[in-house]
Design a protein around this motif. Structure first.
Motif, mmCIF file in Angstrom:
data_model
loop_
_atom_site.group_PDB
_atom_site.id
_atom_site.type_symbol
_atom_site.label_atom_id
_atom_site.label_comp_id
_atom_site.label_asym_id
_atom_site.label_seq_id
_atom_site.Cartn_x
_atom_site.Cartn_y
_atom_site.Cartn_z
ATOM 1 N N PRO A 76 -14.512 31.952 -2.484
ATOM 2 C CA PRO A 76 -13.282 31.751 -2.155
ATOM 3 C C PRO A 76 -12.311 31.298 -3.240
ATOM 4 C CG PRO A 76 -14.450 29.834 -1.320
ATOM 5 C CD PRO A 76 -15.457 30.980 -1.694
ATOM 6 N N MET A 77 -10.887 31.646 -3.449
ATOM 7 C CA MET A 77 -10.187 31.222 -4.198
ATOM 8 C C MET A 77 -10.445 29.486 -4.622
ATOM 9 S SD MET A 77 -8.389 32.283 -6.994
ATOM 10 C CE MET A 77 -8.226 34.294 -6.494
ATOM 11 N N PRO A 78 -10.400 28.985 -5.671
ATOM 12 C CA PRO A 78 -10.686 27.320 -5.694
ATOM 13 C C PRO A 78 -9.282 26.797 -5.542
ATOM 14 C CG PRO A 78 -11.427 28.673 -7.794
ATOM 15 C CD PRO A 78 -10.850 29.775 -7.055
ATOM 16 N N GLU A 79 -9.410 25.732 -4.839
ATOM 17 C CA GLU A 79 -8.074 24.863 -4.661
ATOM 18 C C GLU A 79 -8.079 23.565 -5.424
ATOM 19 O OE1 GLU A 79 -7.686 23.868 -0.484
ATOM 20 O OE2 GLU A 79 -8.162 25.760 0.229
ATOM 21 N N LEU A 80 -6.877 23.077 -5.922
ATOM 22 C CA LEU A 80 -6.833 22.312 -6.596
ATOM 23 C C LEU A 80 -6.773 20.785 -6.083
ATOM 24 C CD1 LEU A 80 -3.485 23.097 -8.500
ATOM 25 C CD2 LEU A 80 -5.645 23.484 -9.401
ATOM 26 N N SER A 81 -7.499 19.827 -6.581
ATOM 27 C CA SER A 81 -7.728 18.424 -6.058
ATOM 28 C C SER A 81 -6.454 18.043 -5.781
ATOM 29 C CB SER A 81 -8.341 17.733 -7.060
ATOM 30 O OG SER A 81 -7.966 17.535 -8.253
ATOM 31 N N GLU B 211 -17.761 34.486 -9.980
ATOM 32 C CA GLU B 211 -17.705 35.119 -8.452
ATOM 33 C C GLU B 211 -18.595 35.964 -7.930
ATOM 34 O OE1 GLU B 211 -14.152 38.140 -6.366
ATOM 35 O OE2 GLU B 211 -14.388 37.864 -8.475
ATOM 36 N N THR B 212 -19.029 35.643 -6.791
ATOM 37 C CA THR B 212 -20.233 35.924 -5.995
ATOM 38 C C THR B 212 -19.479 36.987 -4.760
ATOM 39 O OG1 THR B 212 -20.637 34.265 -4.543
ATOM 40 C CG2 THR B 212 -21.808 34.518 -6.773
ATOM 41 N N THR C 260 -6.088 38.597 -10.499
ATOM 42 C CA THR C 260 -6.873 37.571 -9.789
ATOM 43 C C THR C 260 -7.825 36.630 -10.426
ATOM 44 O OG1 THR C 260 -6.767 39.363 -7.614
ATOM 45 C CG2 THR C 260 -8.670 37.679 -7.734
ATOM 46 N N PHE C 261 -8.244 37.657 -11.504
ATOM 47 C CA PHE C 261 -9.633 37.023 -12.346
ATOM 48 C C PHE C 261 -8.789 35.626 -12.954
ATOM 49 C CE2 PHE C 261 -10.601 36.727 -16.761
ATOM 50 C CZ PHE C 261 -11.838 36.099 -16.935
ATOM 51 N N LEU C 262 -7.475 35.926 -13.685
ATOM 52 C CA LEU C 262 -6.858 34.854 -14.439
ATOM 53 C C LEU C 262 -6.621 33.706 -13.469
ATOM 54 C CD1 LEU C 262 -4.142 36.954 -16.687
ATOM 55 C CD2 LEU C 262 -6.322 35.626 -17.308
ATOM 56 N N ARG C 263 -6.205 34.035 -12.281
ATOM 57 C CA ARG C 263 -5.870 33.005 -11.457
ATOM 58 C C ARG C 263 -7.242 32.175 -11.100
ATOM 59 N NH1 ARG C 263 -1.283 32.484 -8.798
ATOM 60 N NH2 ARG C 263 -0.872 34.913 -8.880
ATOM 61 N N ARG C 264 -8.279 32.597 -10.770
ATOM 62 C CA ARG C 264 -9.586 32.093 -10.628
ATOM 63 C C ARG C 264 -9.991 31.267 -11.803
ATOM 64 N NH1 ARG C 264 -13.318 32.994 -6.658
ATOM 65 N NH2 ARG C 264 -12.049 34.761 -6.098
ATOM 66 N N LEU C 265 -9.933 31.928 -12.951
ATOM 67 C CA LEU C 265 -10.182 31.216 -14.339
ATOM 68 C C LEU C 265 -9.297 29.910 -14.361
ATOM 69 C CD1 LEU C 265 -11.655 31.386 -16.872
ATOM 70 C CD2 LEU C 265 -9.621 32.457 -17.993
ATOM 71 N N PHE C 266 -8.107 29.943 -14.207
ATOM 72 C CA PHE C 266 -7.198 28.841 -14.652
ATOM 73 C C PHE C 266 -7.532 27.812 -13.629
ATOM 74 C CE2 PHE C 266 -3.872 31.888 -16.565
ATOM 75 C CZ PHE C 266 -5.036 31.748 -17.884
ATOM 76 N N LEU C 267 -7.605 28.183 -12.241
ATOM 77 C CA LEU C 267 -7.733 27.167 -11.093
ATOM 78 C C LEU C 267 -9.177 26.541 -11.474
ATOM 79 C CD1 LEU C 267 -6.223 28.926 -8.253
ATOM 80 C CD2 LEU C 267 -5.403 26.942 -9.117
ATOM 81 N N GLN C 268 -10.385 27.313 -11.664
ATOM 82 C CA GLN C 268 -11.529 26.661 -11.827
ATOM 83 C C GLN C 268 -11.819 25.886 -13.066
ATOM 84 O OE1 GLN C 268 -14.355 29.853 -11.763
ATOM 85 N NE2 GLN C 268 -14.564 29.777 -9.388
ATOM 86 N N ASN C 269 -10.866 25.871 -14.160
ATOM 87 C CA ASN C 269 -10.737 25.174 -15.119
ATOM 88 C C ASN C 269 -9.478 24.436 -15.173
ATOM 89 O OD1 ASN C 269 -13.217 25.930 -16.993
ATOM 90 N ND2 ASN C 269 -12.186 27.647 -15.806
#
Length: 267
Positions: free
Chosen positions: A29-34, A178-179, A237-246
């Motif tokens: 799933p797409m990460p969510e911010l704390s 991503e899996t 989608t990749f950029l959004r996942r990268l930025f959210l995970q970091n």
């Protein structure tokens, strides 16, 4: 007649299996911010930043509390930062999120006093490493008795930019993963896991970036792989996942850059 009937039922069986697998497949799933990160989005980071990547300009502005980017012309006389040779980043210098200190209410930020904003020029995403980890994926499939298709994509990237004419700056060790997995019949799961990396080579983030922002794919490539629009959609989608995970790492570095040249002298 019997052969046609067998082929008909076989095609129905295959279609039903594909439909079943499609609906049971699961992705990371797409990460969510704390909660703290969500609060930080309410405080604008006052920087002036430019980029030649329209997708990066869109996603970066949506994820981080920064002003809209100044989009530069691709044909402008700029250094391609993806080709600049940089030494391997030192793990000891990896950025670590810092707790923000409360600001003295008597101090006004420099941008509120008419000072020029800190510049981030030609912000570029440089992809350093990417892997589908085939041996790990096959191992996971075998653990499920060959009845599982398992695919993964891991990437390590850097954000690189210039300040002035020659100074290069970067935020390193930005990793994302991503899996995707789906139940399959005996042996087919492991077989699919083995051959999938060869068929998914166009899904590497570097390929998505190249055929979205750097050059348009030929009609032959689009027919064999995917269209320019689909490349851009997956790259976004990749950029959004990268930025959210970091998020915490990048946000803290942006705050540090904002303060880098701040003059807290009160006239």
């Amino acid at each position: 007649m019997n052969i046609n009937r067998i082929l008909f039922f076989h095609s129905i069986r295959v279609a039903a299996l594909a439909f079943f697998v499609f609906h049971l497949s699961c992705k990371t799933p797409m990460p969510e911010l704390s909660s703290e990160a969500k609060l930080s989005k309410g405080k604008m980071i006052s920087i002036r930043w430019t980029t030649t990547d329209p997708v990066l300009a869109k996603v970066f502005n949506e994820v981080f509390p920064v002003p809209p980017a100044i989009l530069l012309d691709e044909n402008a006389n700029l250094v391609d930062l993806t080709t600049v040779p940089l030494p391997e980043p030192n793990p000891d210098h990896a950025p670590k999120p810092k707790k923000e200190k409360p600001m003295n209410p008597n101090e006004l930020p420099r941008w509120d006093r008419g000072f020029e904003l800190s510049n981030i020029d030609n912000l570029t995403l440089v992809i350093r490493k990417e892997s589908q980890r085939p041996f790990y994926s096959v191992g996971m499939s075998l653990l499920a008795l060959t009845m599982l298709y398992y695919g993964t994509m891991e990437t390590e990237a850097e954000l690189v930019w210039t300040s002035g004419e020659t100074n290069l700056h970067r935020i390193s060790f930005l990793s994302t993963y991503e899996t995707i997995w789906a139940p399959m019949p005996f042996y087919i799961g492991t077989g699919s896991t083995i051959v999938a990396p060869a068929f998914n080579s166009n899904r590497y983030p570097s390929s998505l970036q190249k055929y979205c922002t750097l050059e348009k794919p030929s009609k032959l490539r689009e027919s064999l792989e995917q269209s320019h629009t689909e490349n851009c959609k997956e790259y976004e989608t990749f950029l959004r996942r990268l930025f959210l995970q970091n998020y915490d790492t990048i946000h803290s570095q942006l705050k540090e850059w904002e303060k880098r040249n701040q003059d807290w002298f009160q006239p």
